[in-house]
Design an enzyme around this catalytic site. Structure first.
Site, mmCIF file in Angstrom:
data_model
loop_
_atom_site.group_PDB
_atom_site.id
_atom_site.type_symbol
_atom_site.label_atom_id
_atom_site.label_comp_id
_atom_site.label_asym_id
_atom_site.label_seq_id
_atom_site.Cartn_x
_atom_site.Cartn_y
_atom_site.Cartn_z
ATOM 1 N N ASN A 7 -3.361 16.422 86.909
ATOM 2 C CA ASN A 7 -4.642 15.954 86.381
ATOM 3 C C ASN A 7 -5.076 14.807 87.297
ATOM 4 O OD1 ASN A 7 -6.752 14.889 84.951
ATOM 5 N ND2 ASN A 7 -5.639 14.690 83.014
ATOM 6 N N LYS A 14 -2.006 12.292 87.324
ATOM 7 C CA LYS A 14 -1.047 12.409 86.233
ATOM 8 C C LYS A 14 -0.370 13.768 86.415
ATOM 9 C CE LYS A 14 -1.390 11.912 81.225
ATOM 10 N NZ LYS A 14 -2.306 11.971 80.103
ATOM 11 N N ARG A 88 -6.084 20.507 86.053
ATOM 12 C CA ARG A 88 -7.135 20.265 85.072
ATOM 13 C C ARG A 88 -8.459 20.077 85.813
ATOM 14 N NH1 ARG A 88 -8.944 14.854 82.132
ATOM 15 N NH2 ARG A 88 -10.355 15.801 80.641
ATOM 16 N N HIS A 177 -12.798 18.510 76.007
ATOM 17 C CA HIS A 177 -11.520 18.487 75.276
ATOM 18 C C HIS A 177 -11.086 19.899 74.871
ATOM 19 C CE1 HIS A 177 -12.339 14.113 73.755
ATOM 20 N NE2 HIS A 177 -11.549 14.080 74.812
ATOM 21 N N LEU A 206 -9.297 12.675 68.399
ATOM 22 C CA LEU A 206 -9.723 11.271 68.365
ATOM 23 C C LEU A 206 -8.819 10.456 69.280
ATOM 24 C CD1 LEU A 206 -10.091 10.984 64.460
ATOM 25 C CD2 LEU A 206 -11.821 11.717 66.108
ATOM 26 N N ASN A 208 -9.349 7.937 73.234
ATOM 27 C CA ASN A 208 -10.365 7.043 73.808
ATOM 28 C C ASN A 208 -11.716 7.749 73.821
ATOM 29 O OD1 ASN A 208 -8.937 4.646 74.352
ATOM 30 N ND2 ASN A 208 -7.822 5.756 75.940
ATOM 31 N N ARG A 238 -17.841 4.586 74.313
ATOM 32 C CA ARG A 238 -19.051 5.414 74.431
ATOM 33 C C ARG A 238 -19.811 5.431 73.105
ATOM 34 N NH1 ARG A 238 -16.042 10.656 76.646
ATOM 35 N NH2 ARG A 238 -14.404 9.400 77.609
ATOM 36 N N GLU A 330 -3.662 11.167 65.492
ATOM 37 C CA GLU A 330 -2.245 11.394 65.177
ATOM 38 C C GLU A 330 -1.589 10.194 64.513
ATOM 39 O OE1 GLU A 330 -0.230 12.758 68.782
ATOM 40 O OE2 GLU A 330 -2.001 13.933 69.259
ATOM 41 N N GLU A 381 -2.056 18.556 75.968
ATOM 42 C CA GLU A 381 -3.033 19.185 76.858
ATOM 43 C C GLU A 381 -2.390 19.709 78.143
ATOM 44 O OE1 GLU A 381 -5.419 15.548 75.988
ATOM 45 O OE2 GLU A 381 -7.087 16.848 76.496
HETATM 46 P P1 ADP Z 1 -6.861 9.251 75.794
HETATM 47 O O1 ADP Z 1 -8.178 9.761 75.294
HETATM 48 O O2 ADP Z 1 -6.996 8.260 76.900
HETATM 49 O O3 ADP Z 1 -5.830 10.327 76.043
HETATM 50 P P2 ADP Z 1 -5.234 8.658 73.483
HETATM 51 O O4 ADP Z 1 -5.344 10.023 72.888
HETATM 52 O O5 ADP Z 1 -3.904 8.227 73.977
HETATM 53 O O6 ADP Z 1 -6.318 8.372 74.588
HETATM 54 O O7 ADP Z 1 -5.715 7.625 72.350
HETATM 55 C C1 ADP Z 1 -5.833 6.275 72.600
HETATM 56 C C2 ADP Z 1 -6.249 5.586 71.305
HETATM 57 O O8 ADP Z 1 -5.241 5.838 70.304
HETATM 58 C C3 ADP Z 1 -6.366 4.068 71.443
HETATM 59 O O9 ADP Z 1 -7.544 3.609 70.809
HETATM 60 C C4 ADP Z 1 -5.136 3.581 70.688
HETATM 61 O O10 ADP Z 1 -5.349 2.323 70.108
HETATM 62 C C5 ADP Z 1 -5.018 4.641 69.619
HETATM 63 N N1 ADP Z 1 -3.696 4.595 68.981
HETATM 64 C C6 ADP Z 1 -2.491 4.849 69.529
HETATM 65 N N2 ADP Z 1 -1.506 4.612 68.625
HETATM 66 C C7 ADP Z 1 -2.124 4.193 67.488
HETATM 67 C C8 ADP Z 1 -1.679 3.782 66.199
HETATM 68 N N3 ADP Z 1 -0.393 3.759 65.901
HETATM 69 N N4 ADP Z 1 -2.621 3.447 65.279
HETATM 70 C C9 ADP Z 1 -3.918 3.452 65.584
HETATM 71 N N5 ADP Z 1 -4.412 3.829 66.780
HETATM 72 C C10 ADP Z 1 -3.535 4.187 67.715
#
Ligand code: ADP
Length: 398
Positions: A7, A14, A88, A177, A206, A208, A238, A330, A381
């Protein structure tokens, strides 16, 4: 069979190496700050400690050399062992509805999609071109984020804009996504013990970035991101759905140039715009400490998810399961609860105790009497890209 997934971003790569027999991850890593004075390489071999090293890495070709040296010295693989490399690619436009074996023509076509994804496709191409040079004899497959959403009907993907913009400029909704939505949909089907083709799902990725997809009989029929990943839900930085006339206001009344508006909506809005922070864990800590702006950001974030759940319920008619995934989906039980709060009229009831269970690969959090199942599924992914690359090599449609 071993498949390497790459990626490539503009200054990072990555990667993950999978053993396809059991879908286990043999090695995963990240090379970032490529082209800067000191690049950082972090990787983890099987279940060992994470290794870190800093070194000068001039460009993507150099980064791939480092990556392949890591692969060789790991003893896990030599070049000849690698069955395939899956890449990707963010935007496949209307051209790519399936993963595709990469050749010069495909590279040209992906380059043709750069105007649709100016931030992503050029970076993906850097990775592809460098790998094609280094590993000319290894089959390489492009897997597109947009492909899963190519099943959207025209009335869902078209914008109410002049037709010529669609016909000549490709202005339409594409959705993103896709690998994550497809992966969790398949996992949900396995967990529920039903063929995916018989299930209607609403999947919520859900992270970033964030998007919701309405899946009917296994196919994406609507999704919240649009022509770009800016549309839809409120995200970390965003804005998601806003009044398009805001652009005129920002331009005319505040004199902001287009580039500044683009940066504002992509990087300074969403949770960050409302409360100054974009990491959900930090926002919760702030809200717990009484910060009113953080509380508002959380409320807005959950409210906008709930609106999409309602809308996609109407679109699907009948929903078998909601699926939460991504870092927030998650892990954030508070948001899941808020997003599903007061939806018993739709048959959605979350069990408070199940909802607070620690994250697991796949878990159910609905109450016993909930008509709609509510699942939390760990998205993978990179693994989905490897699975799709394998299908492509075997000439199987996914
Ligand atoms: P990306 O879109 O970059 O792959 P991720 O899927 O890793 O991002 O999600 C990142 C988000 O998940 C961040 O806002 C982070 O704070 C949130 N996050 C990770 N662990 C937790 C948690 N235990 N509780 C709440 N939010 C979390």
């Amino acid at each position: 069979m071993k498949i390497l997934v790459l990626n490539a971003g503009s200054s990072s790569i990555k990667y993950s190496l999978f053993a396809m027999a059991d879908h286990s991850t043999l090695l995963s890593g990240l090379i970032e700050r490529i082209g800067e004075p000191l690049a950082l390489h972090r990787y983890q071999l099987l279940n060992q400690e994470v290794s870190r090293s800093e070194q000068v890495i001039a460009d993507h070709q150099h980064a791939l050399n480092v990556l392949f040296e890591t692969l060789s010295s790991s003893g896990l693989i030599n070049h000849a062992d690698l069955s395939c490399i899956g890449h990707r690619v963010v935007h496949g436009g209307e051209l790519f509805q399936q993963p595709v074996r990469i050749d010069a023509e495909v590279i040209r076509q992906i380059a043709g999609m750069v105007p649709l994804a100016p931030l992503h496709n050029p970076a993906n191409l850097l990775g592809i071109e460098a790998t094609m040079q280094l590993m000319a004899n290894t089959p390489q497959v492009a897997v597109f984020d947009t492909a899963f959403h190519q099943s959207l009907p025209d009335y869902a993907y078209r914008y109410p804009l002049p037709e010529s913009l669609y016909q000549h400029q490709g202005v339409r909704r594409y959705g993103f996504h896709g690998t994550s939505h497809r992966y969790v949909a398949k996992q949900a089907a396995e967990f529920l013990g039903k063929p995916l083709q018989q299930l209607n799902l609403i999947s919520l990725h859900l992270g970033n970035g964030a998007s919701v997809t309405a899946i009917e009989k296994g196919q994406s029929i609507d999704t919240s991101m649009g022509m770009t990943p800016l549309e839809g839900l409120m995200m970390g930085t965003r804005c998601g759905d806003i009044d398009p006339a805001l652009h005129f206001y920002l331009s005319r009344s505040l004199g902001l140039p287009l580039d500044a508006i683009e940066t504002l909506l992509n990087k300074e809005s969403g949770c960050k715009g409302v409360c100054g922070e974009n990491d959900m864990r930090t926002i919760h800590s702030m809200a717990d400490a009484g910060d009113a702006r953080a509380k508002l950001a959380l409320q807005m974030y959950a409210y906008r998810i709930k609106k999409y759940i309602g809308a996609y319920f109407a679109v699907l008619g009948k929903v078998d399961a909601l699926v939460f995934t991504g870092g927030i989906g998650e892990n954030d039980h508070w948001l899941r609860q808020q997003a599903c709060n007061n939806l018993s009229g739709l048959g959605i009831c979350v069990d408070e105790i199940q909802n607070k269970q620690p994250a697991r690969p796949c878990g159910a959090i609905h109450a016993d009497d909930s008509k709609v199942k509510v699942l939390v599924i760990n998205t993978q992914e990179e693994l989905e890209i490897a699975i799709q690359a394998q299908s492509c090599l075997s000439n199987l449609r996914i």
